[in-house]
Write a protein that holds these residues in place. Structure first.
Motif, mmCIF file in Angstrom:
data_model
loop_
_atom_site.group_PDB
_atom_site.id
_atom_site.type_symbol
_atom_site.label_atom_id
_atom_site.label_comp_id
_atom_site.label_asym_id
_atom_site.label_seq_id
_atom_site.Cartn_x
_atom_site.Cartn_y
_atom_site.Cartn_z
ATOM 1 N N ALA A 1 0.862 -1.156 0.045
ATOM 2 C CA ALA A 1 -0.018 0.141 0.134
ATOM 3 C C ALA A 1 0.970 1.335 0.010
ATOM 4 O O ALA A 1 0.280 2.367 -0.384
ATOM 5 N N ILE A 2 2.035 1.189 0.289
ATOM 6 C CA ILE A 2 2.849 2.374 0.422
ATOM 7 C C ILE A 2 3.581 2.710 -1.005
ATOM 8 O O ILE A 2 4.406 1.961 -1.322
ATOM 9 N N ASN A 3 3.163 3.803 -1.486
ATOM 10 C CA ASN A 3 3.692 4.338 -2.739
ATOM 11 C C ASN A 3 3.457 5.753 -2.726
ATOM 12 O O ASN A 3 3.312 6.392 -1.888
ATOM 13 N N TRP A 4 4.108 6.344 -3.749
ATOM 14 C CA TRP A 4 4.264 7.909 -3.926
ATOM 15 C C TRP A 4 3.024 8.446 -3.796
ATOM 16 O O TRP A 4 2.598 9.496 -3.283
ATOM 17 N N THR A 5 1.871 7.951 -4.264
ATOM 18 C CA THR A 5 0.465 8.446 -4.444
ATOM 19 C C THR A 5 0.002 8.468 -2.868
ATOM 20 O O THR A 5 -0.565 9.483 -2.326
ATOM 21 N N PHE A 6 0.151 7.383 -1.975
ATOM 22 C CA PHE A 6 -0.227 7.369 -0.621
ATOM 23 C C PHE A 6 0.539 8.434 0.040
ATOM 24 O O PHE A 6 -0.304 8.790 1.039
ATOM 25 N N LEU A 7 1.751 8.623 0.030
ATOM 26 C CA LEU A 7 2.493 9.588 0.832
ATOM 27 C C LEU A 7 2.151 10.872 0.188
ATOM 28 O O LEU A 7 2.277 11.960 1.289
ATOM 29 N N THR A 8 1.567 11.151 -1.014
ATOM 30 C CA THR A 8 1.584 12.775 -1.372
ATOM 31 C C THR A 8 -0.044 12.940 -1.687
ATOM 32 O O THR A 8 -0.184 14.173 -1.735
ATOM 33 N N ASP A 9 -0.994 12.132 -1.439
ATOM 34 C CA ASP A 9 -2.312 12.532 -1.787
ATOM 35 C C ASP A 9 -2.932 12.614 -0.494
ATOM 36 O O ASP A 9 -2.587 12.260 0.725
ATOM 37 N N LYS A 10 -4.398 13.345 -0.372
ATOM 38 C CA LYS A 10 -4.735 13.694 0.587
ATOM 39 C C LYS A 10 -6.001 12.516 0.712
ATOM 40 O O LYS A 10 -6.483 11.820 -0.071
ATOM 41 N N PRO A 11 -6.430 12.181 2.121
ATOM 42 C CA PRO A 11 -7.326 11.155 2.417
ATOM 43 C C PRO A 11 -8.701 11.429 1.506
ATOM 44 O O PRO A 11 -9.221 12.706 1.349
ATOM 45 N N ARG A 12 -9.426 10.300 1.204
ATOM 46 C CA ARG A 12 -10.763 10.469 0.327
ATOM 47 C C ARG A 12 -11.715 9.415 0.876
ATOM 48 O O ARG A 12 -11.304 8.479 1.188
ATOM 49 N N HIS A 13 -12.934 9.591 0.551
ATOM 50 C CA HIS A 13 -13.985 8.535 0.720
ATOM 51 C C HIS A 13 -13.685 8.229 2.232
ATOM 52 O O HIS A 13 -13.792 7.005 2.673
ATOM 53 N N GLY A 14 -14.146 9.106 3.386
ATOM 54 C CA GLY A 14 -14.231 9.003 4.720
ATOM 55 C C GLY A 14 -12.500 8.195 5.221
ATOM 56 O O GLY A 14 -12.863 7.519 6.210
ATOM 57 N N MET A 15 -11.738 8.800 4.640
ATOM 58 C CA MET A 15 -10.437 8.268 5.002
ATOM 59 C C MET A 15 -10.355 6.665 4.783
ATOM 60 O O MET A 15 -9.322 6.156 5.359
ATOM 61 N N THR A 16 -10.756 6.285 3.959
ATOM 62 C CA THR A 16 -10.601 4.721 3.558
ATOM 63 C C THR A 16 -9.935 4.678 2.315
ATOM 64 O O THR A 16 -9.490 3.673 2.072
ATOM 65 N N GLN A 17 -9.618 5.639 1.373
ATOM 66 C CA GLN A 17 -9.035 5.751 0.321
ATOM 67 C C GLN A 17 -8.019 7.150 0.549
ATOM 68 O O GLN A 17 -8.141 7.804 1.012
ATOM 69 N N GLY A 18 -7.037 7.111 -0.599
ATOM 70 C CA GLY A 18 -6.251 8.247 -0.617
ATOM 71 C C GLY A 18 -4.715 7.982 0.218
ATOM 72 O O GLY A 18 -4.356 7.084 0.224
ATOM 73 N N GLY A 19 -4.350 9.107 0.413
ATOM 74 C CA GLY A 19 -3.163 9.167 1.326
ATOM 75 C C GLY A 19 -3.015 9.872 2.712
ATOM 76 O O GLY A 19 -3.837 10.055 3.201
ATOM 77 N N ILE A 20 -1.703 9.957 2.939
ATOM 78 C CA ILE A 20 -1.442 10.557 4.285
ATOM 79 C C ILE A 20 -0.837 12.002 4.291
ATOM 80 O O ILE A 20 -0.343 12.045 5.422
ATOM 81 N N PHE A 21 -0.573 12.420 3.155
ATOM 82 C CA PHE A 21 0.093 13.672 3.112
ATOM 83 C C PHE A 21 -0.348 14.805 4.175
ATOM 84 O O PHE A 21 0.691 15.231 4.909
ATOM 85 N N PRO A 22 -1.573 15.164 4.407
ATOM 86 C CA PRO A 22 -1.809 16.053 5.577
ATOM 87 C C PRO A 22 -1.266 15.601 6.970
ATOM 88 O O PRO A 22 -1.138 16.645 7.566
ATOM 89 N N ALA A 23 -1.278 14.418 7.131
ATOM 90 C CA ALA A 23 -1.027 14.066 8.342
ATOM 91 C C ALA A 23 0.761 14.047 8.625
ATOM 92 O O ALA A 23 1.038 14.495 9.691
ATOM 93 N N ILE A 24 1.389 13.902 7.579
ATOM 94 C CA ILE A 24 2.806 14.088 7.606
ATOM 95 C C ILE A 24 3.166 15.545 7.783
ATOM 96 O O ILE A 24 3.785 15.940 8.445
ATOM 97 N N MET A 25 2.390 16.450 6.967
ATOM 98 C CA MET A 25 2.519 18.003 6.951
ATOM 99 C C MET A 25 2.038 18.519 8.357
ATOM 100 O O MET A 25 3.003 19.141 8.894
ATOM 101 N N GLY A 26 0.994 17.861 8.986
ATOM 102 C CA GLY A 26 0.724 18.330 10.476
ATOM 103 C C GLY A 26 1.588 18.282 11.474
ATOM 104 O O GLY A 26 2.042 18.713 12.376
#
Length: 170
Positions: free
Chosen positions: A13-38
């Protein structure tokens, strides 16, 4: 075994999109970029508050305050606060910053709470580093006509910082 399962199931599950994208669909899809920046912003903001206050406090306690009963009580309080569990600091920070001061659940509230958690540790470490500086460094500088602050800034702090890094590397 649990760690191995965790790694083998999660590594795909760890790829560039996961690290640089924002969460979507109730945080069940997307990435963790806002959490990293926070986390980065929270850490930097905590450091901006803690490092200057901690070092200045240690300088005052070691160089200017003397050895009165009040200073002994303050040093004891700093040592005791460094041993308080983080959950207590978190609850206190929530009550003070979020509820009482009305800052809400914000990065500022989190940074100020972490400031309260880390400050006693920074003061204690800085105080110990300053106490390793030989008295002759201070006296020699003062004998040459430097003011107390010039002596601290040009002799005590650099030596204390160098001694601290030397102890960490050994």
């Amino acid at each position: 075994m649990l760690f191995r399962s965790f790694i083998s199931n999660g590594i795909g599950a760890i790829n560039w999109t996961f690290l640089t994208d924002k969460p979507r669909h109730g945080m069940t899809q997307g990435g963790i970029f806002p959490a990293i920046m926070g986390t980065i912003i929270l850490t930097l903001l905590t450091m901006v508050f803690t490092i200057p206050v901690g070092i200045v406090s240690a300088i005052y306690l070691v160089e200017y305050a003397g050895d009165s009963r009040l200073v002994q009580i303050i040093n004891s309080a700093i040592t005791n606060l460094a041993g308080v569990p983080s959950i207590i600091h978190g609850l206190f920070g929530f009550g003070l910053f979020v509820t009482f001061l009305g800052l809400g659940t914000s990065i500022l509230s989190g940074a100020l709470t972490l400031f309260l958690l880390v400050l006693p540790i920074v003061i204690a470490a800085s105080r110990e580093a300053l106490l390793t500086v030989p008295k002759s460094f201070r006296e020699g500088s003062l004998a040459l006509g430097a003011t107390k602050w010039q002596s601290i800034r040009s002799n005590v702090l650099p030596y204390g910082l160098d001694r601290k890094s030397t102890r960490l590397n050994s």
